[in-house]
Design an enzyme around this catalytic site. Structure first.
Site, mmCIF file in Angstrom:
data_model
loop_
_atom_site.group_PDB
_atom_site.id
_atom_site.type_symbol
_atom_site.label_atom_id
_atom_site.label_comp_id
_atom_site.label_asym_id
_atom_site.label_seq_id
_atom_site.Cartn_x
_atom_site.Cartn_y
_atom_site.Cartn_z
ATOM 1 N N GLU A 156 11.224 -26.061 -14.817
ATOM 2 C CA GLU A 156 11.856 -25.602 -13.575
ATOM 3 C C GLU A 156 10.743 -25.036 -12.696
ATOM 4 O OE1 GLU A 156 14.474 -21.907 -11.853
ATOM 5 O OE2 GLU A 156 14.922 -22.541 -13.901
ATOM 6 N N ARG B 99 9.247 -20.763 -4.780
ATOM 7 C CA ARG B 99 8.896 -19.400 -4.357
ATOM 8 C C ARG B 99 7.566 -19.318 -3.629
ATOM 9 N NH1 ARG B 99 10.382 -15.961 -9.865
ATOM 10 N NH2 ARG B 99 12.467 -16.859 -10.186
ATOM 11 N N THR C 106 15.023 -21.783 -7.843
ATOM 12 C CA THR C 106 15.111 -20.857 -6.715
ATOM 13 C C THR C 106 15.527 -21.590 -5.434
ATOM 14 O OG1 THR C 106 13.215 -19.730 -7.766
ATOM 15 C CG2 THR C 106 14.041 -18.785 -5.741
ATOM 16 N N LYS D 237 23.586 -21.348 -14.803
ATOM 17 C CA LYS D 237 22.486 -20.415 -15.022
ATOM 18 C C LYS D 237 23.074 -19.003 -14.961
ATOM 19 C CE LYS D 237 18.174 -18.829 -12.881
ATOM 20 N NZ LYS D 237 16.950 -19.310 -12.253
#
Length: 207
Positions: A41, A45, A69, A129
């Site tokens: 993953e 960011r 994210t 998640k």
């Protein structure tokens, strides 16, 4: 089994990777793969994240590459266009949910409360998640909600360590855990990709 649930079966630990230097992306992916981790993953960011996804998608096709994210509809499309094979969101608004569905990619939407999890389940999403895992109650919380929500399966992420991962993986409702400890900042700074492989081997052994 949905594609979301299949993502939870790839490795016991899904590495949550932050890339600051795009040149690190491919070596990190290869180091994780060498250690037996089949999924990554790569989070959105940093300014180089999308380019990093493009490089990994092109040069390390053996690893199942996700974009994490994802917090805006635009990011969902950008990540898909860059070559991500799945998406991960920390939470889920209606617009982000619609954009994620529109990509056609499997995705793990983030939930931190029972109500959020139930709303996502109403949309047919039962692989989620759980974020932020430790601050939200951790193992005890997931045990508590397994009774009323046994159909849901989670990838808990947030504050989980190599030491605490096994306690999460022992739960029937946890398919894998997300962790940033496989790619520590000091290892990335030192370009110590052998260390990342060693950490990946330890994580893969948690299966």
């Amino acid at each position: 089994m949905s594609k979301g649930h299949e993502l939870l079966r790839l490795s016991p630990v899904m590495p949550v990777v932050v890339i600051d230097e795009v040149a690190d992306a491919v070596p990190v992916a290869r180091a994780l793969l060498a250690g037996g981790i089949r999924v990554i993953e790569l989070t959105l960011r940093t300014p180089v994240a999308l380019e990093a996804i493009e490089r990994v998608a092109s040069e390390v096709p053996e690893i199942v590459l996700g974009a994490g994210t994802v917090t805006t509809p635009e990011q969902a499309k950008q990540a898909a266009d860059a070559g991500a094979k799945f998406l991960v969101t920390p939470g889920c608004t209606e617009r982000v949910l619609e954009a994620a569905f529109a990509t056609g990619l499997p995705f793990l939407p983030g939930a931190g409360t029972v109500s959020e999890a139930m709303r996502l389940a109403e949309q047919g999403l039962t692989a989620l998640k759980f974020f932020p895992a430790e601050p939200s109650g951790g193992v005890a919380y997931l045990k508590a909600i397994a009774g009323p929500l046994p159909q849901l399966e989670f990838c808990p992420t947030g504050g989980i360590t190599a030491q605490s991962a096994a306690s999460y993986l022992a739960l029937s409702t946890v398919g894998c855990v997300g962790g940033s400890w496989l790619t520590p900042k000091d290892a990335l700074a030192a370009k110590d990709f052998d260390r990342i492989t060693a950490l990946a081997q330890e994580a893969a052994a948690l299966a």
